[in-house]
Design an enzyme around this catalytic site. Structure first.
Site, mmCIF file in Angstrom:
data_model
loop_
_atom_site.group_PDB
_atom_site.id
_atom_site.type_symbol
_atom_site.label_atom_id
_atom_site.label_comp_id
_atom_site.label_asym_id
_atom_site.label_seq_id
_atom_site.Cartn_x
_atom_site.Cartn_y
_atom_site.Cartn_z
ATOM 1 N N HIS A 25 51.890 41.044 38.668
ATOM 2 C CA HIS A 25 51.469 40.334 39.879
ATOM 3 C C HIS A 25 51.766 41.163 41.128
ATOM 4 O O HIS A 25 50.890 41.372 41.980
ATOM 5 C CB HIS A 25 52.201 38.991 39.950
ATOM 6 N N GLU A 26 52.992 41.642 41.217
ATOM 7 C CA GLU A 26 53.379 42.409 42.405
ATOM 8 C C GLU A 26 52.691 43.770 42.448
ATOM 9 O O GLU A 26 52.397 44.281 43.531
ATOM 10 C CB GLU A 26 54.902 42.575 42.440
ATOM 11 N N HIS A 29 49.430 43.380 44.284
ATOM 12 C CA HIS A 29 49.600 43.493 45.734
ATOM 13 C C HIS A 29 49.792 44.952 46.146
ATOM 14 O O HIS A 29 49.160 45.435 47.089
ATOM 15 C CB HIS A 29 50.843 42.710 46.182
#
Length: 376
Positions: A25-26, A29
């Protein structure tokens, strides 16, 4: 009935499931931010004091926090891990050029959106790998048998009928029928069937059945008391592999939305919501069944994480996306004061929700029942 895995095994399984999901997920980003030229000050898996880490040549501090229940990327210009804007007017020009909050709204929108999208991509990749190895699960929506006296029999559904929709939810397979019915115990629903080339609408009162899984946990489910055709596993072509996995991921997301909407509309109890403790227990149970079951669970957790982060709640990614969309419409950012109050409200909401689902988890474990017996 299978015995519950030991606590240490549950903890390890949960961390092994959660860690890669948060990392992916990170990274979503981070990679989109890097592609757009935005600098990252910290990349953290876990919260709290750093237990291990290093700094790369771009100045990003990669670290692991002592509380491995989440993670974040802190970009240049962020005041905190929630990406609230900090003071940027005094930054030197070379740093301002890499500041997240000085970028156009659509840059920020894409960077924030990339996290949840990465989780959906991970789920699609897992399902694609399973479909390539084992084949895609397929079932017909045709009823092969109807149990006498059951809800379907009472409603007039017959063998050979095709169930086209349940409660306005299209059912192209028996698996779709199963999911739509399971979520609606004791509900009156509209069911559209196809018989002899004609579509018919029938009213059905879905039955209720108390089921118990392999670990002894009990829960109510809806039942039509029908039988479908045998499930087949058909390997999709190389061209259709990713589209099939994407469609399957989208279908699971629809089921998830359906379940949440039932809770919000009062048709299901909020007691059906589970939290981190329940997730940890499920992770341990599935890991004890074998690696394939555990990897499939990771795909489901990944969809869950991506979907939850898209909810329009400040502090979550979805809340940020709402602010950037509002900025695009208003042609100016939402005031810092409004954002600060929204973040405080969102944090309070999440904390209240966490307390509620934790109470639900403890109740499902039988803690309060045992305490009642001890007190009594």
């Amino acid at each position: 009935m299978l015995a519950q895995p030991p606590l240490w095994f549950i903890i390890i399984a949960f961390l092994c499931a959660l860690g890669p999901l948060v990392l992916f997920h990170e990274l979503g980003h981070y990679w989109v931010a890097r592609w757009l030229g935005v600098g990252a000050e910290q990349f953290s898996i876990g919260f709290g004091r750093e237990v291990a880490g290093w700094t790369d040549k771009r100045g990003t501090r990669w670290k692991i926090g002592w509380l491995p229940l989440g993670g974040y990327v802190r970009f240049v210009g962020d005041m905190n891990a929630a990406s609230q804007p900090g003071e940027t007017s005094k930054l030197p020009p070379e740093i301002r050029a890499k500041s997240f909050h000085l970028r156009p709204w659509w840059h920020r929108f894409l960077i924030v959106l990339a996290g949840p999208v990465a989780n959906f991509i991970l789920a699609i990749a897992i399902f694609a790998a399973f479909f390539a190895v084992f084949g895609e699960p397929r079932t017909s929506n045709m009823v092969s048998a109807v149990i006498a006296g059951g809800p379907a029999d009472i409603a007039g559904i017959e063998p050979g009928d095709r169930i086209l929709s349940v409660a306005n939810r299209a059912t192209e397979s028996f698996e779709d029928v199963y999911q739509a019915v399971t979520l609606r115990p004791d509900e009156n629903v509209d069911v559209v069937i196809s018989r002899d080339g004609e579509q018919r609408l029938v009213k059905v009162r879905i039955g209720v059945k108390l089921e118990q899984d392999r670990f002894g946990q009990k829960f109510k489910v809806g039942r039509l008391e029908i039988l479908g055709s045998e499930r087949q596993y058909v390997p999709p072509s190389a061209v259709n592999l990713i589209p099939s996995a994407t469609a399957y991921t989208f279908k699971i997301t629809q089921w998830m939305i359906d379940g949440i909407w039932q809770i919000l509309s009062g048709r299901r109890s909020v007691k059906d919501l589970g939290g981190p403790l329940k997730m940890a227990q499920i992770a341990g149970q599935q890991a004890s069944l074998g690696p394939f079951e555990f990897i499939q669970l990771i795909a489901l957790f990944s969809i869950n994480l991506g979907f939850i982060n898209l909810l329009p709640v400040p502090v979550l990614d979805g809340g940020h996306l709402v602010f950037y969309a509002a900025e695009a419409v208003r042609r100016r950012p939402v005031s810092e004061r409004a954002q600060e109050w929204a973040f405080r409200g969102g944090l309070a909401l999440l904390l209240a929700l966490l307390i509620m689902v934790t109470v639900n988890d403890l109740a499902s474990f039988g803690l309060f029942e045992r305490l009642g017996r001890l007190i009594g």
